[in-house]
Design an enzyme around this catalytic site. Structure first.
Site, PDB file in Angstrom:
ATOM      1  N   GLN A 158       0.834  -1.205   0.000  1.00  0.00           N
ATOM      2  CA  GLN A 158       0.000   0.000   0.000  1.00  0.00           C
ATOM      3  C   GLN A 158       0.867   1.251   0.000  1.00  0.00           C
ATOM      4  O   GLN A 158       1.760   1.398   0.833  1.00  0.00           O
ATOM      5  CB  GLN A 158      -0.922   0.006   1.215  1.00  0.00           C
ATOM      6  N   GLN A 194      -0.582   0.191  -5.543  1.00  0.00           N
ATOM      7  CA  GLN A 194      -1.622  -0.281  -4.628  1.00  0.00           C
ATOM      8  C   GLN A 194      -2.138   0.884  -3.781  1.00  0.00           C
ATOM      9  O   GLN A 194      -1.355   1.649  -3.211  1.00  0.00           O
ATOM     10  CB  GLN A 194      -1.096  -1.387  -3.716  1.00  0.00           C
ATOM     11  N   ASP A 195      -3.482   1.009  -3.694  1.00  0.00           N
ATOM     12  CA  ASP A 195      -4.138   2.063  -2.908  1.00  0.00           C
ATOM     13  C   ASP A 195      -3.764   3.461  -3.394  1.00  0.00           C
ATOM     14  O   ASP A 195      -3.567   4.382  -2.605  1.00  0.00           O
ATOM     15  CB  ASP A 195      -3.812   1.934  -1.420  1.00  0.00           C
ATOM     16  N   ASP A 217      -6.417  -2.722  -5.681  1.00  0.00           N
ATOM     17  CA  ASP A 217      -7.277  -1.840  -4.881  1.00  0.00           C
ATOM     18  C   ASP A 217      -6.918  -0.378  -5.104  1.00  0.00           C
ATOM     19  O   ASP A 217      -6.812   0.408  -4.148  1.00  0.00           O
ATOM     20  CB  ASP A 217      -7.151  -2.170  -3.390  1.00  0.00           C
ATOM     21  N   ARG A 252     -13.470  -5.490  -5.015  1.00  0.00           N
ATOM     22  CA  ARG A 252     -13.603  -6.536  -4.012  1.00  0.00           C
ATOM     23  C   ARG A 252     -13.969  -5.892  -2.674  1.00  0.00           C
ATOM     24  O   ARG A 252     -13.668  -4.721  -2.429  1.00  0.00           O
ATOM     25  CB  ARG A 252     -12.327  -7.365  -3.895  1.00  0.00           C
TER      26      ARG A 252
END
Length: 544
Positions: free
Chosen positions: A339, A361-362, A383, A451
């Site tokens: 992240q 990520q993120d 994500d 998700r």
């Protein structure tokens, strides 16, 4: 939406109870009694703590109305939450009491809890105005997200004070969750739409012209009549020394605290290697770049580098009313570092226009409150749009890139954990496409629309283009069957080779939406944007 109707049943039953009680009393005011408190609390997530907190209100002889019950509940939450500040101060004073596993976890908790206390205090005054119910609900939902973020950051910590802090935090925030459950849905109350020139008081004519301009210095500023002290503040950042400051952080530090006007920070072309924080006491900050290709804010913090996700952001925004336009926000930590947020926003009434948000990520952490993104390019892998805000994205490019070996791409991970939160991610008229490096991989890497990070995760795609990189199943699990029956994932009138719904997941929470369902996730319905986005001068579509 069928699920929202079910959530309103407790409120309707409570209204019937209140009406029947008041009609029997007629000329005398009905006050609380133990039986009515038990009835009210049955609709909350934590009935026992609800009863315990509201018992104290019996002697106050408060009128038996939903808003007075909510007010009593929020005041109880303030009383329970206030001592947490002392616990956090103790932990900060003696590092042995809580040993962090992630850098900045305690600071995140302290900052977020201060925002929560401010939100609760503001909510008690907003409850006096029935048209402000949506604002109260937004503040309570943000407070619950603050709790989740703090506990996530402390998950790997150790020390003698850790369990006490975690237990105290959880019990105090139960009362906030109960308060949100007691409040009626804001959609049932009168709107407060702004029309014509009824801009909020904090946006001046000069600010409006700057937002509408091409980002060059406005030569007509001298022709604007009136006292400049009431017209807001304009600062310039330039790496070559030609501005007021050479870093963005310096300009934000100089910006006045709790300022009701806009502080417009014009950021000239250049790459600014800094992590920028806009604290909650610096509202109404505007960052204007010279173009997303030339004005770049760049950082590389990550969870892999020891930071919390919240603290990893290259640009972190907690100040209400934040605007950004024509610049790039980038986290260069790379896909192997986990992240690593480029932009994190936990500020109400935030709007971002024509920006690039670049990471893995993120990438875009839409943490909390109400947010709007228009014509932005958002790059990522896992994500890469995440959080628990009420966020609407319009006309954006969501660009999946190549993750580390063995990973799949997931566009969204929405974190709603309370069914009463008015939060979710709404993606309208956007494009889900592959970066050049991913496109050249031959389709071996799967890409999913989302998700469920939270058990009540909520994400919808409306009239968007989905390229062939989107897996036919569309959506994927978080862990096992977490949230598959309680989430709400929807698709409406999308197009492109990846948009077919015949082979989508068969979860109870997945929906091919009709027009009415989709309409509830638009700018005007979901984030009440027609009441505040006019003041930004950014374009938006209120409906479908």
């Amino acid at each position: 939406m069928a699920s929202s109707h079910l959530l309103l049943l407790p409120f309707l039953l409570l209204l019937l109870l209140l009406l029947s009680t008041s009609s029997s009393a007629k000329t005398t005011s009905t006050t609380f009694n133990l039986s009515s408190i038990h009835s009210i609390c049955q609709s909350t997530p934590y009935p026992n703590s609800c009863v315990s907190s509201l018992k104290l209100s019996i002697s106050a002889n408060l009128p038996h109305t939903i808003l007075s019950v909510a007010l009593a509940s929020i005041r109880s939450a303030i009383s329970a939450a206030t001592p947490l500040s002392d616990l956090l101060s103790s932990a900060a004073a003696d590092p042995k009491l809580i040993v962090e596993s992630q850098r900045g976890a305690l600071k995140d908790c302290s900052d977020l809890h201060a925002i929560t206390l401010s939100s609760l205090s503001l909510s008690t005054s907003l409850l006096a105005q029935p048209t402000k119910l949506a604002d109260v609900r937004a503040h309570l939902a943000a407070a619950l997200t603050n709790k989740a973020t703090c506990l996530d950051g402390l998950a790997g910590a150790r020390g003698p004070l850790k369990n006490t802090l975690v237990d105290s935090w959880s019990s105090a925030y139960e009362l906030i969750s109960n308060s949100l459950a007691i409040l009626p849905g804001a959609s049932k109350l009168p709107g407060r739409r702004l029309t014509g020139d009824e801009f909020p008081s904090w946006i001046s004519r000069r600010d409006r012209r700057l937002l509408e301009s091409s980002n060059d210095d406005d030569d007509d500023d001298d022709n604007d009549n009136g006292d400049e002290s009431t017209q807001g503040l304009t600062l310039t950042v330039a790496k070559d020394g030609s501005g007021n400051f050479s870093t963005i952080g310096e300009a934000i530090a100089f910006a006045p605290s709790n300022y009701e006007e806009r502080t417009i920070i014009f950021v000239k072309a250049g790459v600014y290697d800094e992590n920028v924080d806009v604290p909650s006491y610096k509202p109404n900050i505007v960052l204007l770049g010279e173009g997303r290709d030339v004005t770049v804010i760049r950082g590389k913090r990550s969870v892999g580098g020891g930071w919390t996700t919240f603290g990893s952001a290259t640009l972190g925004v907690s100040g209400q009313g934040f605007l950004a336009r024509d610049l790039t926000i980038q986290n260069t930590a790379g896909p192997a570092q986990g992240q690593a947020a480029a932009l994190r926003v936990n500020a109400d009434f935030t709007a971002v226009y024509r920006c690039t948000i670049d990471g893995y990520q993120d990438t875009l952490y839409v943490h909390s409150f109400r947010q709007f993104y228009r014509e932005c390019d958002i790059y990522g892998t896992v994500d890469f749009i995440t959080g628990n805000a009420a966020a609407v994205l319009q006309g954006c490019n969501l660009i999946a890139r190549t993750p580390i070996p063995g990973q799949s791409n997931v566009v969204t991970a929405q974190g709603r954990n309370d069914p009463n939160e008015d939060t979710g991610i709404s993606i309208q008229n956007c494009s889900v496409i592959a970066s050049e490096d991913l496109a050249s991989s031959g389709g071996s890497i799967k890409t999913y629309l989302g998700r469920p990070w939270g058990v009540y995760s909520r994400t919808v795609y409306i009239e968007s283009y989905m390229d062939g990189l989107v897996d036919p199943a569309g959506w994927t699990e978080w862990v096992g069957d977490q949230g598959l029956d309680t989430l709400y994932y929807g698709e409406y009138m999308n197009s492109g080779p990846g948009s077919g719904t015949d082979d989508r997941v068969t979860w109870a929470g997945y929906h091919v939406m009709d027009y009415d369902e989709a309409s509830s996730f638009t700018v005007s319905e979901f984030i009440y944007g027609d009441q505040w986005l006019d003041s930004t001068s950014f374009p938006y579509d209120e409906g479908i």
